[in-house]
Motif scaffolding. Structure first.
Motif, PDB file in Angstrom:
ATOM      1  N   THR A  82       0.827  -1.208   0.000  1.00  0.00           N
ATOM      2  CA  THR A  82       0.000   0.000   0.000  1.00  0.00           C
ATOM      3  C   THR A  82       0.860   1.255   0.000  1.00  0.00           C
ATOM      4  O   THR A  82       0.432   2.289  -0.479  1.00  0.00           O
ATOM      5  CB  THR A  82      -0.945   0.061   1.217  1.00  0.00           C
TER       6      THR A  82
ATOM      7  N   GLN B  63     -11.304   2.295  -2.562  1.00  0.00           N
ATOM      8  CA  GLN B  63     -10.892   1.700  -1.287  1.00  0.00           C
ATOM      9  C   GLN B  63     -10.534   2.777  -0.277  1.00  0.00           C
ATOM     10  O   GLN B  63     -10.757   2.611   0.904  1.00  0.00           O
ATOM     11  CB  GLN B  63      -9.682   0.791  -1.491  1.00  0.00           C
TER      12      GLN B  63
ATOM     13  N   SER C  88      -2.717  -3.986  -8.702  1.00  0.00           N
ATOM     14  CA  SER C  88      -3.284  -2.764  -9.292  1.00  0.00           C
ATOM     15  C   SER C  88      -2.814  -2.594 -10.732  1.00  0.00           C
ATOM     16  O   SER C  88      -3.518  -2.018 -11.541  1.00  0.00           O
ATOM     17  CB  SER C  88      -2.915  -1.544  -8.453  1.00  0.00           C
TER      18      SER C  88
ATOM     19  N   ASP D  67       0.937  -7.121  -5.823  1.00  0.00           N
ATOM     20  CA  ASP D  67       0.145  -5.914  -6.004  1.00  0.00           C
ATOM     21  C   ASP D  67      -0.562  -6.009  -7.353  1.00  0.00           C
ATOM     22  O   ASP D  67       0.060  -5.922  -8.402  1.00  0.00           O
ATOM     23  CB  ASP D  67       1.092  -4.705  -5.972  1.00  0.00           C
TER      24      ASP D  67
ATOM     25  N   LEU E 284      -7.364   2.130  -5.579  1.00  0.00           N
ATOM     26  CA  LEU E 284      -7.281   0.666  -5.648  1.00  0.00           C
ATOM     27  C   LEU E 284      -6.774   0.046  -4.361  1.00  0.00           C
ATOM     28  O   LEU E 284      -7.218  -1.018  -3.961  1.00  0.00           O
ATOM     29  CB  LEU E 284      -6.373   0.245  -6.801  1.00  0.00           C
ATOM     30  N   LYS E 285      -5.807   0.720  -3.717  1.00  0.00           N
ATOM     31  CA  LYS E 285      -5.176   0.075  -2.570  1.00  0.00           C
ATOM     32  C   LYS E 285      -5.653   0.609  -1.233  1.00  0.00           C
ATOM     33  O   LYS E 285      -5.347   0.041  -0.206  1.00  0.00           O
ATOM     34  CB  LYS E 285      -3.660   0.276  -2.635  1.00  0.00           C
TER      35      LYS E 285
ATOM     36  N   PHE F 269      -5.709  -6.364  -4.044  1.00  0.00           N
ATOM     37  CA  PHE F 269      -6.279  -5.115  -4.581  1.00  0.00           C
ATOM     38  C   PHE F 269      -7.021  -5.276  -5.906  1.00  0.00           C
ATOM     39  O   PHE F 269      -7.849  -4.454  -6.252  1.00  0.00           O
ATOM     40  CB  PHE F 269      -5.215  -4.019  -4.791  1.00  0.00           C
ATOM     41  N   ASN F 270      -6.691  -6.314  -6.672  1.00  0.00           N
ATOM     42  CA  ASN F 270      -7.339  -6.479  -7.971  1.00  0.00           C
ATOM     43  C   ASN F 270      -7.305  -7.963  -8.294  1.00  0.00           C
ATOM     44  O   ASN F 270      -6.599  -8.412  -9.183  1.00  0.00           O
ATOM     45  CB  ASN F 270      -6.566  -5.666  -9.018  1.00  0.00           C
TER      46      ASN F 270
END
Lengths: 368, 389
Positions: free
Chosen positions: A89, B271, A122, A120, B354-355, B186-187
């Motif tokens: 994050t 988020q 994203s 991650d 997203l995170k 996250f995805n």
């Protein structure tokens, strides 16, 4: 013919006199090719990951060393008392490897040690690559540490054709080359044409003895020369900095380049004739030349990934065919059998643009 | 505070703001370019750009021609990753088809494939991949190896290839193996558009802001009405404030609209704190307006301003990480991204949407964005005043 050449000379003089357009014509494509060509790459390497080693045994150290040795991932330190998710994050790492307690004991016992990798997600493409790289590292570790390697009955031998080093530069270089050609010559052409309309010098053209065809061809020829000049400059860069070479028969590439120069110059002249305002014409070319070629031609991302509802549009994008021809000439070497219909498509698109420009010219004459 | 605001937005400023609003409303092109292109671009970019590799066209040369080899081909092509695109009699023909662009990949199964398997010998299958696109090749390689691996496990498990178990048997006297379990945070569905949309969003704010601002600023100069403004009792800061405020409000509305599009069309999760993102958007818009103003003060006409922006926008978008990851760039360019306000916004928007990262993590990017905005606003005000006097 004499009149066409005179018109061409007049256009070129106008370009040379304005330093802004001149640098736009010659410097910007080179700059863009260098910048975008080296910046675009989807195959990332040197990605940071953190490791949480709850076992701290010699086996786990060996395993982490396998990750440290890889080029594509590098391990960044992370305090044990912090959650590994926080590294994701806070953008300090793209993945977190968690080695459980009793990892070393499981390895020594000959059973399977379960290790978790948090990725991650994203950026979905990078996430896939990280997972792929890590499992390859793990496989190599298993093989090297003399673990229970099952002999694989079917083995694969991968051969990477046309771009064996899998260099992104070699793939995106030709694409950016086409993007530059699709953007700057039509931009200048539309500006020059819209200027005639905006400043009413077009009336002088109407009363002169020059015909619409001669006028248009003179203009188009001038911007074709600009486009070809840009193409030569950018090719020098492609052959040196990008390390590309002609892969096969260069004739389709040469013919397509001349035709494409005609196509984009006609596009610019057409837009300029249809929109007699420089600012608006600029926006239209930026939309057509840049956005469509950037998005719908397979420049960065493959065309097959575009949803079917939009994909058919790419069949009408002139840049798409030229990108395929350039990539074929510089990487694949398919020659005429692979590209003949793409050359025809470019010629046809150019002819359509020219016809439309000529029609608008005639209509303008009636109005004026 | 209230008093200060009251003095800042006095009656002169209010009148000027009203004038600006009217001008924007009457200029149809400006009004359209405020709303339409951003939404359209967000949709286009989000839908059209995707790095997912699927339906790789696979050509097959099956020299073995046995049930075993056909089973391997079936295993390869039954997934969504590969699609069967033709059978070829020789490797040369397969190679020609790849070079024509009819195929993306080819697999060559040797004539002694089934015999080797029955004898318990390993057999090697060749994959030819068109590696022109480095990313597609890397991912296709992963797919192919994955399929073969699971095929191998199927073989080891028994079934029609019972004789193969001899060499597939585990040797228990040796050390254990590591089994890696990747989990995507996250995805989890690895939706490609989430990456593109959250990046393009930031790019749109700045580029659109700069285009609209330069168009609005240069107009006054082009028409020569700037002298009239100077003759009015309003001071320079009032003129500048009245110019910036309406654009800011309209662009902020566009931002909200873009967030709604991201939500409804792409289902991007929120988020983190939405206010955090909107604060960053505000900074970003100011940044864009300032860039546009600076460009406008260097140009005499709208088309000159647009030409100038061709020199400013490509570096901004190239070095932003909006379309492709920053990590893929050469290191020199990666360090240059720190000087790009778009990059900082893209990091903030991805992390917070997203995170769910908070301010505590993202503050360096906020600080950088704030610094850029402050510098650019001061620069634009200075250039504008110089132009006025």
């Amino acid at each position: 013919m004499r009149r066409i050449l005179a018109q061409t000379r007049k256009e070129l003089t106008q370009i040379v006199r304005d330093y802004r357009t001149l640098s736009l014509a010659l410097l910007l494509p080179i700059f863009l090719l260098l910048l975008l060509g080296s910046a675009i790459s989807l195959t990332v390497d040197d990605l940071p990951i953190v490791v949480q080693d709850l076992d701290n045994s010699s086996a786990s150290h060996d395993y982490i060393d396998a990750f440290r040795a890889s080029v594509t991932l590098h391990v960044v330190p992370w305090p044990v008392d912090l959650k590994p998710e926080d590294a994701l994050t806070s953008n300090q790492a793209r993945g977190a490897l968690i080695i459980p307690v009793y990892f070393g004991r499981d390895i020594a016992r000959g059973s399977v040690a379960q290790v978790q990798l948090l990725v991650d997600g994203s950026d979905s493409n990078t996430a896939r690559l990280i997972a792929g790289y890590s499992s390859q590292i793990t496989q190599a570790y298993n093989a090297a540490s003399g673990g229970v390697v099952r002999a694989q009955p079917v083995q694969t031998a991968m051969r990477f054709w046309y771009n064996p080093g899998r260099s992104s530069k070699k793939f995106y270089g030709p694409g950016i080359f086409v993007l530059g050609l699709s953007m700057f010559p039509p931009l200048l052409a539309s500006l020059a044409m819209a200027k005639e309309g905006e400043q009413k010098t077009i009336l002088q053209v109407y009363v002169s003895s020059i015909s619409a065809h001669e006028f248009l061809l003179g203009k188009i020829l001038a911007f074709m020369l600009v486009a070809l000049g840009e193409a030569v400059l950018m090719c020098v860069l492609l052959f040196t900095y990008f390390g590309l070479n002609l892969a096969g028969d260069p004739t389709p590439f040469l013919i397509a380049t001349v035709l494409y120069a005609f196509c984009v110059a006609s596009f610019g002249v057409m837009v300029g004739a249809a929109i007699p305002s420089q600012a608006a014409a600029l926006q239209a070319v930026a939309l057509g030349g840049f956005l469509l070629v950037f998005l719908l031609s397979g420049l960065i991302y493959p065309i097959s990934n575009i949803p079917a509802g939009l994909r058919w549009l790419s069949n009408f994008i002139w840049g798409r065919y030229y990108i395929e021809i350039v990539r074929d000439a510089l990487l694949q070497g398919g020659g005429w059998p692979a590209t003949w219909y793409k050359v025809l498509e470019i010629a046809a698109t150019g002819a359509i643009f020219y016809a439309l420009a000529w029609r608008t010219m005639r209509r303008m004459q009636v109005k004026a | 505070m209230k008093k200060f605001l009251h003095r800042l937005f006095n009656h002169r400023v209010r009148a000027l703001v009203q004038k600006e609003f009217r001008q924007i409303r009457r200029d149809r092109r400006l009004a359209i370019s405020l709303i339409l292109p951003p939404t359209l671009q967000l949709l286009l970019f989000g839908f059209a750009l995707s790095a997912t590799v699927s339906n790789i066209r696979l050509g097959v040369v099956d020299d073995s021609g046995t049930p075993e080899s056909r089973e391997l081909v079936a295993n390869l092509t039954e997934s969504k990753s590969f699609q069967f695109a033709g059978s070829y009699l020789s490797v040369d023909k397969l190679g020609a088809a790849i070079s024509r662009g009819d195929l993306d990949a080819g697999v060559v199964i040797p004539y002694d494939y089934a015999r080797d398997l029955y004898r318990g010998n390993p057999s090697t299958v060749q994959f030819l991949l068109n590696a022109m696109n480095a990313n597609t090749a890397a991912i296709a390689q992963g797919y192919a190896q994955g399929v073969i691996q699971s095929y191998n496990q199927g073989l080891a498990a028994g079934g029609i290839h019972a004789s193969f178990r001899q060499i597939a048997a585990a040797d228990v006297s040796r050390r254990g193996i590591v089994s890696l379990h990747p989990a995507y945070l996250f995805n989890p569905g690895l939706v490609a558009s989430w990456f593109i949309v959250t990046g393009v969003f930031g790019l749109l704010l700045i580029l659109n802001g700069s285009i609209v601002a330069s168009a609005a600023m240069v107009k006054e100069r082009e028409r020569g009405t700037i002298e009239q403004l100077l003759m009015s009792p309003a001071g320079t800061y009032e003129i500048i404030l009245a110019k910036i405020a309406p654009l800011f409000v309209l662009l902020f509305l566009m931002t909200l609209f873009a967030v709604v599009v991201m939500e409804t069309a792409f289902h991007v999760p929120i988020q983190g704190n939405l206010l955090l993102l909107l604060a960053a958007s505000g900074l970003c818009i100011l940044c864009g307006i300032s860039i546009g103003t600076v460009i406008a003060t260097f140009s005499k006409s709208a088309e000159q301003a647009q030409l100038t922006s061709f020199f400013v926008n490509p570096p901004l978008s190239t070095l932003s990480g909006a379309f492709y990851p920053v990590e893929g760039m050469p290191h020199i360019l990666q360090s240059l991204t720190a000087f790009n306000p778009v990059y900082h916004f893209v990091v903030i928007s991805r992390a917070s949407l997203l995170k769910g990262s908070g301010f505590g993590v993202l503050w360096p990017h906020f600080a950088a964005l704030f610094a850029f905005t402050a510098v650019l606003v001061v620069l634009s005000v200075w250039r504008f005043r110089k132009q006025l006097s």
